[in-house]
Enzyme design. Structure first.
Site, PDB file in Angstrom:
ATOM      1  N   SER A   6       0.851  -1.196   0.000  1.00 56.36           N
ATOM      2  CA  SER A   6       0.000   0.000   0.000  1.00 56.36           C
ATOM      3  C   SER A   6       0.881   1.238   0.000  1.00 56.36           C
ATOM      4  O   SER A   6       1.536   1.548   1.002  1.00 56.36           O
ATOM      5  CB  SER A   6      -0.917  -0.005   1.224  1.00 56.36           C
ATOM      6  OG  SER A   6      -1.493   1.270   1.375  1.00 56.36           O
ATOM      7  N   HIS A  31      -1.306  -1.516  -4.270  1.00 60.16           N
ATOM      8  CA  HIS A  31      -2.569  -1.113  -3.637  1.00 60.16           C
ATOM      9  C   HIS A  31      -2.623   0.405  -3.517  1.00 60.16           C
ATOM     10  O   HIS A  31      -1.731   1.027  -2.948  1.00 60.16           O
ATOM     11  CB  HIS A  31      -2.650  -1.768  -2.252  1.00 60.16           C
ATOM     12  CG  HIS A  31      -3.954  -1.567  -1.554  1.00 60.16           C
ATOM     13  ND1 HIS A  31      -5.092  -2.294  -1.850  1.00 60.16           N
ATOM     14  CD2 HIS A  31      -4.314  -0.713  -0.564  1.00 60.16           C
ATOM     15  CE1 HIS A  31      -6.077  -1.910  -1.068  1.00 60.16           C
ATOM     16  NE2 HIS A  31      -5.637  -0.944  -0.274  1.00 60.16           N
ATOM     17  N   HIS A  64      -8.547   0.863  -4.082  1.00 66.54           N
ATOM     18  CA  HIS A  64      -9.464   0.725  -2.949  1.00 66.54           C
ATOM     19  C   HIS A  64     -10.178   2.059  -2.767  1.00 66.54           C
ATOM     20  O   HIS A  64      -9.588   3.020  -2.305  1.00 66.54           O
ATOM     21  CB  HIS A  64      -8.610   0.343  -1.714  1.00 66.54           C
ATOM     22  CG  HIS A  64      -9.368   0.282  -0.430  1.00 66.54           C
ATOM     23  ND1 HIS A  64      -8.736   0.122   0.794  1.00 66.54           N
ATOM     24  CD2 HIS A  64     -10.689   0.344  -0.146  1.00 66.54           C
ATOM     25  CE1 HIS A  64      -9.639   0.098   1.755  1.00 66.54           C
ATOM     26  NE2 HIS A  64     -10.826   0.238   1.217  1.00 66.54           N
TER      27      HIS A  64
HETATM   28  C1  DX5 Z   1      -6.341   1.944   5.411  1.00 66.60           C
HETATM   29  C2  DX5 Z   1      -5.890   1.557   4.044  1.00 66.60           C
HETATM   30  C3  DX5 Z   1      -4.788   0.581   4.040  1.00 66.60           C
HETATM   31  C4  DX5 Z   1      -3.525   1.075   4.678  1.00 66.60           C
HETATM   32  C5  DX5 Z   1      -2.732  -0.117   5.106  1.00 66.60           C
HETATM   33  O1  DX5 Z   1      -7.465   2.727   5.294  1.00 66.60           O
HETATM   34  O2  DX5 Z   1      -6.960   0.997   3.338  1.00 66.60           O
HETATM   35  O3  DX5 Z   1      -4.538   0.100   2.725  1.00 66.60           O
HETATM   36  O4  DX5 Z   1      -2.764   1.881   3.825  1.00 66.60           O
HETATM   37  O5  DX5 Z   1      -1.650   0.317   5.855  1.00 66.60           O
HETATM   38  P1  DX5 Z   1      -1.049  -0.561   7.053  1.00 66.60           P
HETATM   39  O6  DX5 Z   1      -0.538  -1.814   6.450  1.00 66.60           O
HETATM   40  O7  DX5 Z   1      -0.002   0.328   7.615  1.00 66.60           O
HETATM   41  O8  DX5 Z   1      -2.170  -0.826   8.033  1.00 66.60           O
HETATM   42 ZN    ZN Z   2      -6.545  -0.027   1.423  1.00 67.94          ZN
END
Ligand code: DX5
Ligand code: ZN
Length: 221
Positions: A6, A31, A64
Site C-alpha cells: 500500500s 494497492h 481501494h
Molecule cells: C487503510 C488503508 C490501508 C492502509 C494499510 O485505510 O486501506 O490500505 O494503507 O496500511 P497498514 O498496512 O499500515 O495498516
Molecule cells: Zn486499502
C-alpha cells in the site's frame, strides 16, 4: 500468497521510488488507497495520481475506493488505468450494478467490508465479484493495529465461497506485518495488503522478503 504493498504508507513525495520497491520486491499488485475526506476522515489520491502511476508501472493497480459515492467516480478510475476496483459495501447502494460496471469496464470487481460489516451480507453478490477485501482496521489511515476478529471473518467467507462452489479471491487490508500475514494466510486470505510494515521499514525489500518467507511457512502446512 499475493502481496499488494500500500503506497499510502510510502514517501508520498517519491511515488516512483515506491513503485520501484513494488517491482523489485516482486509484488503482484500495487494497492492504491483513494480517500475522499468524507467516507473516511482522510484525503489521499485522486484520478490524476492513478493515471500517473499507471503510466509508470506495468504492475496491476488495486484501487481501494474509500469514497461516499463510488458510482460517480467509477468511469474516471477505470479510464485512469485501475486494474481492480473495490467499493465499500457500506456505501454501495446498488452494489450488484456497480460490480457489473467495473467488470464491463475491463477491471476486476471487488467489495470491501469494514470491521463492523458481516461477510454473510455478501452471499447474494458473490457471483458478481472477483474478490472480497476484508478490512482488518477501520479504513482511513495506515499504521493502525490489526483487528484479530477479521481472521474469523475470512474463515467464514472462505467457507461460504467453497459451499457455493465459486472462485472468489480473499484480500485483507490493515495492520498486516510479518506476524499477522501468516495468520491471515492460514485463515484463507490469498492477497495481503501491507503498508507500514513495508514502507515504514528501513529496508522495504527485506521487509517484503521476510513477509513472504513467513507466509510460506504457513502455506505448506
Ligand atoms: C487503510 C488503508 C490501508 C492502509 C494499510 O485505510 O486501506 O490500505 O494503507 O496500511 P497498514 O498496512 O499500515 O495498516
Ligand atoms: Zn486499502
Amino acid at each position: 500468497m499475493k502481496l499488494a504493498p500500500s503506497i499510502l504508507a510510502a514517501d508520498l513525495a517519491d511515488l516512483a521510488a515506491a513503485l520501484a520497491v513494488c517491482e523489485q520486491g516482486g509484488a503482484e499488485l500495487v494497492h492504491v488507497d483513494v480517500m475522499d475526506g468524507h467516507f473516511v476522515p482522510n484525503l489521499s489520491f485522486g484520478v490524476p495520481v492513478v493515471k500517473a502511476l499507471s503510466r509508470r508501472t506495468e504492475l496491476p493497480l488495486d484501487v481501494h475506493l474509500m469514497v461516499s459515492n463510488p458510482d460517480r467516480l467509477l468511469d474516471d478510475y477505470l479510464a485512469a488505468g485501475a486494474d481492480r476496483i473495490a467499493v465499500h459495501w457500506e456505501v454501495a447502494e446498488h452494489v450488484h450494478r456497480t460490480l457489473g460496471r467495473i467488470r464491463e469496464g475491463g477491471a476486476e470487481a471487488g467489495v470491501v467490508v469494514n470491521p463492523g460489516t458481516p461477510v454473510e451480507l455478501l452471499e447474494d453478490v458473490l457471483e458478481a465479484l472477483d474478490f472480497v477485501l476484508v478490512m482488518s482496521v477501520n479504513p482511513g489511515f495506515a499504521g493502525q493495529a490489526f483487528i484479530p476478529r477479521a481472521l474469523d471473518k475470512a474463515r467464514r467467507l472462505r467457507g461460504m465461497i467453497e459451499r457455493l462452489g465459486l472462485t472468489v479471491e480473499i484480500e485483507m487490508d490493515g495492520g498486516l506485518d510479518p506476524d499477522t500475514v501468516p495468520r491471515a494466510v492460514e485463515a484463507g486470505v490469498e492477497t495481503c495488503v501491507v503498508g507500514s510494515a513495508i514502507f515504514g521499514r528501513e529496508d522495504p525489500l527485506a521487509a517484503m522478503a521476510e513477509i513472504r518467507a513467513r507466509a510460506a511457512e504457513r502455506e505448506v502446512r
